[in-house]
Enzyme design. Structure first.
Site, PDB file in Angstrom:
ATOM      1  N   ASN A 148       0.854  -1.186   0.000  1.00 32.28           N
ATOM      2  CA  ASN A 148       0.000   0.000   0.000  1.00 32.28           C
ATOM      3  C   ASN A 148       0.890   1.236   0.000  1.00 32.28           C
ATOM      4  O   ASN A 148       1.649   1.476   0.943  1.00 32.28           O
ATOM      5  CB  ASN A 148      -0.897  -0.012   1.241  1.00 32.28           C
ATOM      6  N   GLY A 187      -5.511  -2.719   0.820  1.00 26.04           N
ATOM      7  CA  GLY A 187      -5.046  -1.452   0.264  1.00 26.04           C
ATOM      8  C   GLY A 187      -3.847  -1.505  -0.649  1.00 26.04           C
ATOM      9  O   GLY A 187      -3.310  -0.450  -1.033  1.00 26.04           O
ATOM     10  N   ASP A 189      -1.792  -1.348  -3.933  1.00 30.25           N
ATOM     11  CA  ASP A 189      -2.175  -0.563  -5.100  1.00 30.25           C
ATOM     12  C   ASP A 189      -1.054  -0.541  -6.145  1.00 30.25           C
ATOM     13  O   ASP A 189       0.038  -1.068  -5.931  1.00 30.25           O
ATOM     14  CB  ASP A 189      -2.581   0.850  -4.701  1.00 30.25           C
ATOM     15  N   HIS A 262     -16.666 -14.749 -17.903  1.00 25.85           N
ATOM     16  CA  HIS A 262     -17.811 -14.271 -17.132  1.00 25.85           C
ATOM     17  C   HIS A 262     -17.524 -12.851 -16.648  1.00 25.85           C
ATOM     18  O   HIS A 262     -16.383 -12.397 -16.677  1.00 25.85           O
ATOM     19  CB  HIS A 262     -18.073 -15.181 -15.926  1.00 25.85           C
ATOM     20  N   ARG A 344      -2.819 -12.955 -19.565  1.00 25.64           N
ATOM     21  CA  ARG A 344      -3.097 -14.299 -19.095  1.00 25.64           C
ATOM     22  C   ARG A 344      -4.612 -14.462 -19.158  1.00 25.64           C
ATOM     23  O   ARG A 344      -5.353 -13.633 -18.630  1.00 25.64           O
ATOM     24  CB  ARG A 344      -2.572 -14.486 -17.669  1.00 25.64           C
ATOM     25  N   ASP A 346      -7.869 -16.242 -18.013  1.00 27.37           N
ATOM     26  CA  ASP A 346      -8.438 -17.046 -16.939  1.00 27.37           C
ATOM     27  C   ASP A 346      -9.273 -18.180 -17.534  1.00 27.37           C
ATOM     28  O   ASP A 346      -9.883 -18.023 -18.599  1.00 27.37           O
ATOM     29  CB  ASP A 346      -9.298 -16.137 -16.061  1.00 27.37           C
ATOM     30  N   GLU A 375      -4.575 -20.259 -18.702  1.00 32.27           N
ATOM     31  CA  GLU A 375      -4.700 -21.068 -17.498  1.00 32.27           C
ATOM     32  C   GLU A 375      -5.246 -22.438 -17.888  1.00 32.27           C
ATOM     33  O   GLU A 375      -6.424 -22.592 -18.206  1.00 32.27           O
ATOM     34  CB  GLU A 375      -5.644 -20.414 -16.482  1.00 32.27           C
ATOM     35  N   HIS A 448      -2.379 -18.018  -6.636  1.00 30.14           N
ATOM     36  CA  HIS A 448      -3.531 -17.580  -5.846  1.00 30.14           C
ATOM     37  C   HIS A 448      -4.603 -18.659  -5.738  1.00 30.14           C
ATOM     38  O   HIS A 448      -5.523 -18.535  -4.930  1.00 30.14           O
ATOM     39  CB  HIS A 448      -4.134 -16.325  -6.480  1.00 30.14           C
ATOM     40  N   ASP A 517      -7.437 -20.444  -0.593  1.00 30.60           N
ATOM     41  CA  ASP A 517      -8.120 -19.147  -0.604  1.00 30.60           C
ATOM     42  C   ASP A 517      -9.034 -19.040   0.617  1.00 30.60           C
ATOM     43  O   ASP A 517      -9.841 -19.929   0.858  1.00 30.60           O
ATOM     44  CB  ASP A 517      -8.903 -19.056  -1.915  1.00 30.60           C
TER      45      ASP A 517
END
Length: 625
Positions: A148, A187, A189, A262, A344, A346, A375, A448, A517
């Site tokens: 941040n 936060g 960025d 989507h 990339r 998804d 992916e 992730h 996650d």
């Protein structure tokens, strides 16, 4: 029998290793014992979408030794695609065949025996991938959780929760309606990433892959609200331009995440909650976005991604949608023009070929050396979806794929030490993928979407445990963390030596932990870094930077057994040998003659006719050709 009748990974038997370009001659040889009295040999080839094999008669090509002979044939295949092949043989004793033993070696089988054919990937002869990525290192950043800058943000929606304690775990508990909103933000960025470019440059990073940066009403931002705007918490479009310019000055490229299967239901396009006024496909059939979506019963029943109503699926083959993403002044063009160096895509295996084709045309039209990454979690050459075999790596779609087969192989070896399984898994992909694609594969060991690498290596199996358990066990016990760091060093050493481009998930280089996650998406722990692990990553990045064989050199396994694997990377200039020891005790590895007294790049230990490899660690040796 000591004779090897065929080995698909040896250029004596197959003149070109691995995947081949279309219209390119390839010579196949088999070696038969004289006692077999072979009087006919055929190379049998079948394209994946065809039922029948084409039989190419092979010719007697002379003696191989006193008791064996060679048969060969040269063919070239015009059409790109996936092919399968084996060899049919005739002799006075009857008919037989050569099939794959699973490691590329031919074995004799009778007609009623279960068989495995060899795979041959034939790709476009003009397929060319970006040179700037080869030999580099990717760094993946989840934008909200990196750094941040402290800059004041404008037009931030009031329904977002801004977290004060960056050391806390992300929120995951459902609200009173039973929904997990993912609306807490730490936060991070774009300016924060720019401020940390010196850190990334010092680490040795050459490319940053950013998870979605576009306006969206969740912290992961995979529910896009506006493809044409940066998310207000990340900063402005100008901030993105400045980040790209600053990164380029340091030799670092930027790849963006395109979520095109989507959108969010809370978006300017669907607008279910009227955040964006009275328009949107959910509110009126006159919306310019109405044709993007498939409604079963308007407006509340519609096709959504994996059944999540918050993620209405788009019809990627809709002319209007394809034009919006790939057309003149579309999404692809805008962000590449502003400074991005690639995309990339998804859930690439959920996108139709026609849409991926259009994205590639747009990417290469705007910036010919930009990267297009997909992916895909499986072998991308054999992936089957949309009722057909996919064409991801044949030269007209993706340059690169997220290399999950490599990731699984590396993590499993580092955790369990099954060396034979490791080498088999690696060589299957190396043999199947076109070299151009292989050399830019995104070789991650954590993202992730997966557990943190260190947690995968030493943590308990979380498959049958929910988020409450994962939260409770987020921090590894001290003894496990110490072991985890050792194994992470081992895994990353292998990762950095494999064909392709290693990808570091932000924070793995300092020992961050976490199950799935959202626990793998914590804020970067700038206050608690494992300096020794970080230095290890810097050393690996330096090795990649200084050795050309890691750009496009071939891989050869020297040995792989008893918890130890060794392979070399070689080009016309230099060669590296990595010896990875997963055993819980030191080993003395006796070196082949050409590697004796080589340079040790990892430790100060000397190298003679052997080298000591400490427990759960690796050494990397170098020699100049």
């Amino acid at each position: 029998m000591s004779i090897i009748p065929y080995n698909s990974r040896d250029t004596f038997y197959k003149s070109l290793f691995g995947a081949v370009k279309n219209d390119t001659p390839v010579r196949f040889k088999i070696v038969m014992p004289r006692s077999f009295m072979c009087n006919g040999a055929f190379l049998c080839v079948r394209r994946d979408d065809e039922e029948d094999f084409t039989r190419y008669g092979m010719y007697w090509a002379g003696m191989f030794s006193e008791d064996s002979e060679v048969w060969d044939v040269e063919i070239s295949l015009e059409k790109t695609g996936l092919y399968w092949y084996h060899f049919d043989l005739s002799s006075p004793w009857g008919d037989s065949a050569l099939y794959n033993d699973g490691n590329g070696i031919g074995r004799f089988l009778s007609a009623d025996t279960e068989r495995t054919e060899w795979q041959l990937t034939v790709y476009q002869k003009n397929f060319k991938t970006p040179d700037w990525l080869k030999g580099g290192v990717i760094y993946q950043i989840f934008p909200d959780r990196f750094y941040n800058s402290g800059s004041k943000k404008k037009r931030v929606p009031s329904d977002r929760i801004i977290r004060d304690d960056v050391h806390a775990l992300p929120y995951w508990r459902p609200n009173e309606d039973g929904k997990v909103l993912n609306n807490d933000y730490f936060g991070g960025d774009l300016k924060g990433i720019e401020k940390k470019l010196p850190y990334l440059q010092d680490l040795g990073i050459t490319c940053i892959y950013l998870n979605p940066i576009f306006e969206a009403h969740s912290n992961h931002r995979y529910n896009t609200a506006d493809y044409m705007k940066t998310d207000p918490l990340l900063g402005t479009e100008e901030d993105f331009v400045n980040l790209c310019k600053a990164a380029h000055k340091k030799g670092i490229r930027i790849i963006l995440d395109g979520v095109f299967s989507h959108t969010g239901d809370d978006s300017i396009y669907f607008n279910k909650y009227r955040r964006y006024g009275d328009g949107g496909a959910y509110n009126t059939k006159k919306s310019p976005y109405y044709k993007w979506y498939d409604f079963f019963k308007y407006p509340d029943e519609y096709r959504s991604w994996w059944g999540f109503e918050t993620l209405p699926e788009v019809n990627e083959e809709s002319k209007e949608y394809t034009e919006f993403i790939t057309g003149k002044n579309g999404v692809i063009e805008k962000w590449l023009t502003l400074g991005a160096d690639g995309w990339r895509l998804d859930v690439a295996d959920e996108l139709p070929d026609s849409f991926i084709d259009a994205v590639r045309r747009a990417v290469k039209r705007v910036k010919p050396d930009a990267l297009l990454l997909g992916e895909v979690w499986e072998d991308a050459t054999t992936k089957f979806s949309y009722g057909q075999r996919r064409n991801f790596l044949l030269g007209r779609q993706f340059d690169s794929i997220m290399n999950y087969p490599f990731a699984n192989a590396v993590l499993e070896f580092a955790r369990y030490g099954e060396a034979e399984k490791f080498s088999r898994s690696i060589m299957e992909i190396v043999e199947n993928y076109p070299a151009e694609a292989l050399n830019v594969m995104m070789n991650h060991i954590g993202t992730h979407d997966t557990q943190r690498a260190i947690t995968s290596l030493v943590g308990e199996n979380s498959e049958n445990h929910g988020r409450l358990w994962q939260e409770k066990h987020h921090n590894l016990p001290k003894n496990k963390k110490i072991k985890g760091i050792r194994l992470l060093k081992l895994a990353s050493s292998i990762q950095f030596m494999l064909p392709g481009v290693p990808s570091v998930y932000y924070g793995d280089e300092i020992g961050m932990q976490g199950y799935k996650d959202p626990f793998n998406r914590c804020y970067f722990d700038w206050d608690n870094q494992d300096a020794e692990l970080s230095e290890h990553y810097k050393k690996l990045c330096k090795i990649r930077r200084e050795n050309s064989c890691l750009k496009d050199g071939r891989i050869f396994f020297v040995s792989s057994m008893l918890g130890c694997t060794a392979f070399r990377r070689t080009d016309g200039h230099n060669s590296l040998l990595i010896i990875a020891n997963r055993n819980e005790e030191d080993i003395v590895y006796n070196l082949p003659a050409e590697w004796q007294y080589a340079e040790n790049l990892m430790t100060s230990d000397g190298v003679t006719d052997s080298v000591t490899v400490k427990k759960t660690s690796a050494v990397i040796l170098r020699k100049t050709i």
